[in-house]
Scaffold this motif. Structure first.
Motif, PDB file in Angstrom:
ATOM      1  N   LEU A   4       1.013  -1.284   0.063  1.00  0.00           N
ATOM      2  CA  LEU A   4      -0.157  -0.081  -0.088  1.00  0.00           C
ATOM      3  C   LEU A   4       1.069   1.295  -0.067  1.00  0.00           C
ATOM      4  O   LEU A   4       1.751   1.363   0.754  1.00  0.00           O
ATOM      5  N   ARG A   5       0.721   2.274  -0.849  1.00  0.00           N
ATOM      6  CA  ARG A   5       1.274   3.321  -1.075  1.00  0.00           C
ATOM      7  C   ARG A   5       1.087   4.532   0.185  1.00  0.00           C
ATOM      8  O   ARG A   5      -0.076   5.216  -0.102  1.00  0.00           O
ATOM      9  N   LEU A   6       1.686   4.624   0.996  1.00  0.00           N
ATOM     10  CA  LEU A   6       1.548   5.705   2.038  1.00  0.00           C
ATOM     11  C   LEU A   6       2.698   6.760   2.076  1.00  0.00           C
ATOM     12  O   LEU A   6       3.785   6.221   1.875  1.00  0.00           O
ATOM     13  N   SER A   7       2.318   8.079   2.432  1.00  0.00           N
ATOM     14  CA  SER A   7       3.546   8.762   2.722  1.00  0.00           C
ATOM     15  C   SER A   7       4.034   8.535   4.092  1.00  0.00           C
ATOM     16  O   SER A   7       3.550   7.972   4.821  1.00  0.00           O
ATOM     17  N   ASP A   8       5.483   9.110   4.159  1.00  0.00           N
ATOM     18  CA  ASP A   8       6.040   9.027   5.314  1.00  0.00           C
ATOM     19  C   ASP A   8       5.247   9.545   6.480  1.00  0.00           C
ATOM     20  O   ASP A   8       5.268   8.870   7.601  1.00  0.00           O
ATOM     21  N   LEU A   9       4.544  10.764   6.381  1.00  0.00           N
ATOM     22  CA  LEU A   9       3.896  11.349   7.228  1.00  0.00           C
ATOM     23  C   LEU A   9       2.702  10.362   7.755  1.00  0.00           C
ATOM     24  O   LEU A   9       2.234  10.130   9.024  1.00  0.00           O
ATOM     25  N   GLN A  10       1.894   9.803   6.734  1.00  0.00           N
ATOM     26  CA  GLN A  10       0.951   8.749   7.096  1.00  0.00           C
ATOM     27  C   GLN A  10       1.379   7.704   7.765  1.00  0.00           C
ATOM     28  O   GLN A  10       0.512   7.076   8.694  1.00  0.00           O
ATOM     29  N   LEU A  11       2.640   7.063   7.334  1.00  0.00           N
ATOM     30  CA  LEU A  11       3.021   6.012   8.303  1.00  0.00           C
ATOM     31  C   LEU A  11       3.385   6.239   9.475  1.00  0.00           C
ATOM     32  O   LEU A  11       3.170   5.477  10.343  1.00  0.00           O
ATOM     33  N   VAL A  12       4.024   7.142   9.805  1.00  0.00           N
ATOM     34  CA  VAL A  12       4.353   7.970  11.130  1.00  0.00           C
ATOM     35  C   VAL A  12       2.879   7.937  11.863  1.00  0.00           C
ATOM     36  O   VAL A  12       2.941   7.116  13.285  1.00  0.00           O
ATOM     37  N   LEU A  13       2.028   8.572  11.372  1.00  0.00           N
ATOM     38  CA  LEU A  13       0.503   8.577  12.053  1.00  0.00           C
ATOM     39  C   LEU A  13       0.063   7.359  12.468  1.00  0.00           C
ATOM     40  O   LEU A  13      -0.494   7.127  13.674  1.00  0.00           O
ATOM     41  N   LEU A  14      -0.100   6.405  11.565  1.00  0.00           N
ATOM     42  CA  LEU A  14      -0.678   5.138  11.774  1.00  0.00           C
ATOM     43  C   LEU A  14       0.071   4.447  12.687  1.00  0.00           C
ATOM     44  O   LEU A  14      -0.227   3.684  13.533  1.00  0.00           O
ATOM     45  N   SER A  45      -6.787  11.958   4.461  1.00  0.00           N
ATOM     46  CA  SER A  45      -6.554  11.041   3.230  1.00  0.00           C
ATOM     47  C   SER A  45      -6.721   9.632   3.789  1.00  0.00           C
ATOM     48  O   SER A  45      -7.181   8.660   3.244  1.00  0.00           O
ATOM     49  N   LEU A  46      -6.149   9.480   5.079  1.00  0.00           N
ATOM     50  CA  LEU A  46      -6.583   8.105   5.950  1.00  0.00           C
ATOM     51  C   LEU A  46      -7.887   7.850   5.960  1.00  0.00           C
ATOM     52  O   LEU A  46      -8.274   6.768   6.030  1.00  0.00           O
ATOM     53  N   LEU A  47      -8.690   8.732   6.354  1.00  0.00           N
ATOM     54  CA  LEU A  47     -10.046   8.651   6.615  1.00  0.00           C
ATOM     55  C   LEU A  47     -10.755   8.352   5.308  1.00  0.00           C
ATOM     56  O   LEU A  47     -11.735   7.249   5.369  1.00  0.00           O
ATOM     57  N   ARG A  48     -10.514   8.784   4.185  1.00  0.00           N
ATOM     58  CA  ARG A  48     -10.994   8.531   2.757  1.00  0.00           C
ATOM     59  C   ARG A  48     -10.601   6.983   2.435  1.00  0.00           C
ATOM     60  O   ARG A  48     -11.384   6.396   1.851  1.00  0.00           O
ATOM     61  N   ARG A  49      -9.418   6.573   2.919  1.00  0.00           N
ATOM     62  CA  ARG A  49      -8.899   5.329   2.603  1.00  0.00           C
ATOM     63  C   ARG A  49      -9.552   4.065   3.241  1.00  0.00           C
ATOM     64  O   ARG A  49      -9.237   2.834   3.276  1.00  0.00           O
ATOM     65  N   GLY A  50     -10.080   4.352   4.571  1.00  0.00           N
ATOM     66  CA  GLY A  50     -10.824   3.595   5.356  1.00  0.00           C
ATOM     67  C   GLY A  50      -9.535   2.935   6.412  1.00  0.00           C
ATOM     68  O   GLY A  50      -9.730   2.090   7.198  1.00  0.00           O
ATOM     69  N   LEU A  51      -8.485   3.684   6.503  1.00  0.00           N
ATOM     70  CA  LEU A  51      -7.473   3.443   7.367  1.00  0.00           C
ATOM     71  C   LEU A  51      -7.523   3.944   8.732  1.00  0.00           C
ATOM     72  O   LEU A  51      -6.647   3.435   9.745  1.00  0.00           O
ATOM     73  N   ALA A  52      -8.356   5.099   8.914  1.00  0.00           N
ATOM     74  CA  ALA A  52      -8.829   5.636  10.101  1.00  0.00           C
ATOM     75  C   ALA A  52     -10.111   5.907  10.039  1.00  0.00           C
ATOM     76  O   ALA A  52     -10.724   5.885   9.228  1.00  0.00           O
TER      77      ALA A  52
END
Length: 178
Positions: A4-14, A45-52
């Motif tokens: 799954l392609r996630l930005s560094d910021l998204q990965l750190v948040l998750l 973006s995480l909310l839209r993708r269902g990851l949050a």
């Protein structure tokens, strides 16, 4: 396996949310610093993708800047945990040792977790709101055509899959079990 392609910021948040008892993405970890518009954009973006997912909260620091009459918190979902590679054993240990506090998301029985990716898809489809193609892709790491083929395979096995709309997005759910 597709990553799954996630930005560094998204990965750190998750990753930070996966390590927290309540699974909250907010406030951002110290490695990010203060909350900026870039952090809010990554969370959306995480909310839209269902990851949050959004949940009501009473924590002013851990809420989104929406309607101040209602505080909205952001928590990591099972798909978000899967995207970070958080181990199931670690998650089971955390859930077993911690008692739910405040308005934490409901905890499911660890023994009822899907053992396979198709099991994950089935559990997403069994939810009342069903699942979008993007949510299934995020949870499994499959490409879109592979995810659609899995839906076809489930239909061939006798599952009746209903197709509807959630806003402008197509949503699938199990209508009848096989």
């Amino acid at each position: 396996m597709t990553i799954l392609r996630l930005s560094d910021l998204q990965l750190v948040l998750l990753s930070a949310a996966a390590q927290r008892d309540d699974g909250s993405l907010l406030p951002p970890p110290d490695s990010i610093g203060e909350r900026t518009p870039a952090v809010d954009k990554a969370i959306k973006s995480l909310l839209r993708r269902g990851l949050a997912a959004e949940l009501d909260t009473s924590d002013v620091n851990g809420s989104l800047p929406t309607d101040r009459d209602r505080l909205i918190g952001v928590r990591i979902t099972a798909a978000g945990r899967a995207a970070t590679g958080a181990g199931q054993e670690e998650e089971e240990e955390n859930r077993a040792s911690d008692e739910p506090q405040g308005k934490a998301p409901p905890v499911s029985n660890p023994s009822s977790r899907p053992a396979s990716k198709i099991g994950t898809v089935l559990s997403l489809l069994r939810r009342d709101e069903g699942a979008t193609l993007e949510e299934m892709i995020a949870a499994t790491g499959w490409l879109p055509h592979t995810t659609r083929a899995a839906l076809t395979g489930l239909r061939k096995k006798g599952h009746s899959i209903a197709k509807g709309k959630r806003g402008d997005t197509t949503c699938y759910r199990i209508a009848t079990e096989a």
